[in-house]
Design a protein around this motif. Structure first.
Motif, mmCIF file in Angstrom:
data_model
loop_
_atom_site.group_PDB
_atom_site.id
_atom_site.type_symbol
_atom_site.label_atom_id
_atom_site.label_comp_id
_atom_site.label_asym_id
_atom_site.label_seq_id
_atom_site.Cartn_x
_atom_site.Cartn_y
_atom_site.Cartn_z
ATOM 1 N N ILE A 111 0.832 -1.204 0.000
ATOM 2 C CA ILE A 111 0.000 0.000 0.000
ATOM 3 C C ILE A 111 0.864 1.251 0.000
ATOM 4 O O ILE A 111 0.545 2.245 -0.657
ATOM 5 N N GLY A 112 1.980 1.218 0.720
ATOM 6 C CA GLY A 112 2.858 2.389 0.765
ATOM 7 C C GLY A 112 3.408 2.738 -0.594
ATOM 8 O O GLY A 112 3.413 3.911 -0.995
ATOM 9 N N ARG A 113 3.894 1.739 -1.334
ATOM 10 C CA ARG A 113 4.428 2.011 -2.665
ATOM 11 C C ARG A 113 3.325 2.501 -3.602
ATOM 12 O O ARG A 113 3.522 3.474 -4.357
ATOM 13 N N ALA A 114 2.172 1.841 -3.569
ATOM 14 C CA ALA A 114 1.067 2.263 -4.434
ATOM 15 C C ALA A 114 0.687 3.714 -4.156
ATOM 16 O O ALA A 114 0.411 4.487 -5.083
ATOM 17 N N THR A 115 0.690 4.110 -2.888
ATOM 18 C CA THR A 115 0.319 5.476 -2.533
ATOM 19 C C THR A 115 1.390 6.470 -2.947
ATOM 20 O O THR A 115 1.081 7.553 -3.476
ATOM 21 N N ASP B 141 16.964 -1.229 -0.702
ATOM 22 C CA ASP B 141 16.756 -1.646 -2.090
ATOM 23 C C ASP B 141 15.342 -1.303 -2.557
ATOM 24 O O ASP B 141 15.144 -0.786 -3.670
ATOM 25 N N LYS B 142 14.367 -1.589 -1.731
ATOM 26 C CA LYS B 142 12.982 -1.301 -2.104
ATOM 27 C C LYS B 142 12.738 0.201 -2.178
ATOM 28 O O LYS B 142 12.056 0.683 -3.093
ATOM 29 N N GLY B 143 13.290 0.942 -1.220
ATOM 30 C CA GLY B 143 13.094 2.386 -1.233
ATOM 31 C C GLY B 143 13.696 3.034 -2.462
ATOM 32 O O GLY B 143 13.074 3.898 -3.096
ATOM 33 N N ARG B 144 14.906 2.635 -2.816
ATOM 34 C CA ARG B 144 15.548 3.203 -4.016
ATOM 35 C C ARG B 144 14.792 2.816 -5.284
ATOM 36 O O ARG B 144 14.722 3.606 -6.231
ATOM 37 N N GLY C 199 -14.459 -9.204 -2.779
ATOM 38 C CA GLY C 199 -13.109 -9.711 -2.976
ATOM 39 C C GLY C 199 -12.090 -8.849 -2.262
ATOM 40 O O GLY C 199 -12.393 -7.759 -1.776
ATOM 41 N N LEU C 200 -10.862 -9.336 -2.195
ATOM 42 C CA LEU C 200 -9.806 -8.573 -1.536
ATOM 43 C C LEU C 200 -9.467 -7.326 -2.349
ATOM 44 O O LEU C 200 -9.543 -7.324 -3.577
ATOM 45 N N SER C 201 -9.076 -6.267 -1.643
ATOM 46 C CA SER C 201 -8.684 -5.024 -2.301
ATOM 47 C C SER C 201 -7.292 -5.150 -2.903
ATOM 48 O O SER C 201 -6.462 -5.950 -2.440
ATOM 49 N N ASP C 202 -7.020 -4.345 -3.903
ATOM 50 C CA ASP C 202 -5.662 -4.146 -4.393
ATOM 51 C C ASP C 202 -5.062 -2.957 -3.647
ATOM 52 O O ASP C 202 -5.791 -2.075 -3.167
ATOM 53 N N PRO C 203 -3.727 -2.884 -3.553
ATOM 54 C CA PRO C 203 -3.112 -1.716 -2.912
ATOM 55 C C PRO C 203 -3.582 -0.395 -3.501
ATOM 56 O O PRO C 203 -3.753 0.593 -2.769
#
Length: 249
Positions: free
Chosen positions: A17-21, A40-43, A213-217
């Motif tokens: 969710i953080g990346r999607a936002t 690595d993910k942050g960069r 159904g489940l939400s997407d980010p």
């Protein structure tokens, strides 16, 4: 361009969710500070936003560490000169959580440090800059676990504290034109949840109580966008539930 000219901090922005936002905020015109523990993910998010023409700054951040959060806030101010939006997203549950008598104290304090204290620190450090600027918008990540009774005691306690903190801050800082709201997702198909549903964890089937159904980010990110934008200029102290109908039956 609903956030044009604004600077936003997103904690835990390296995935889910953080990346999607963070990426949605950038598409909507914001300068985005990516506060993420995993370098690595942050960069990777910083690079993706910049390659798409947006403005982004990655700062490696442990949200449970006051010094790290202070450095992140100072770096954001040094680069962009202001902070208009704070999304305290970092946190999440683990498979070590469960019934109170089965959960270790270490698991409890982990949730308190990352989820609740991390949110406390983000607000504590950013609000003075928002006051100086004449206002701002804060969105705190809570959960449907804090609204209905579910089987994750430590996570539920932390997220319930975030709801109470959100409402208190909304009252305390309304005079400074700072809006403080919460977002309460239900089951969301983040990378972590997809791994559990694949059989790698102890969860192997999606919950049947999510009517749509489940939400997407991205579904959660668009709700956060509304709360962060000027469209919600008279919305404060609100906990927005995005749970595919889970809490209504």
């Amino acid at each position: 361009m609903r956030l044009a000219g604004k600077t936003a901090i997103v904690t835990g922005a390296g995935a889910g969710i953080g990346r999607a936002t963070a990426e949605l905020f950038a598409r909507e015109g914001a300068e985005v500070v990516i506060a993420e523990l995993d370098a690595d993910k942050g960069r990777a998010v910083e690079t993706a936003i910049r390659e798409s023409g947006g403005a982004a700054l990655f700062i490696q951040t442990d949200v449970s560490d006051e010094d790290a959060m202070a450095r992140m806030t100072e770096a954001a101010m040094a680069r962009f000169g202001k902070i208009d939006i704070l999304y305290n997203n970092a946190g999440g549950s683990t498979l070590n959580d469960g019934k109170l008598t089965d959960v270790s104290n270490d698991e409890f304090w982990l949730k308190m440090r990352v989820d609740l204290f991390g949110t406390w620190l983000g607000c504590r450090l950013v609000i003075p800059h928002m006051i100086e600027a004449g206002g701002g918008a804060i969105v705190n990540a809570t959960s449907v676990n804090a609204i209905v009774g579910l089987n994750r005691s430590a996570y539920t306690a932390a997220k319930g504290g975030i709801i109470s903190l959100t409402r208190a801050l909304a009252v305390q800082y309304a005079e400074h034109r700072i809006r403080v709201n919460g977002i309460a997702p239900g089951g969301t198909l983040t990378e972590r949840v997809q791994e559990r549903l694949s059989g790698a964890g102890r969860v192997s089937a999606p919950p049947s109580d999510h009517l749509l159904g489940l939400s997407d980010p991205d579904d959660i990110a668009y709700a956060v966008l509304y709360l962060a934008s000027d469209e919600a200029r008279t919305t404060t102290g609100h906990i927005m539930v995005v749970d595919s109908g889970m809490t209504i039956h």
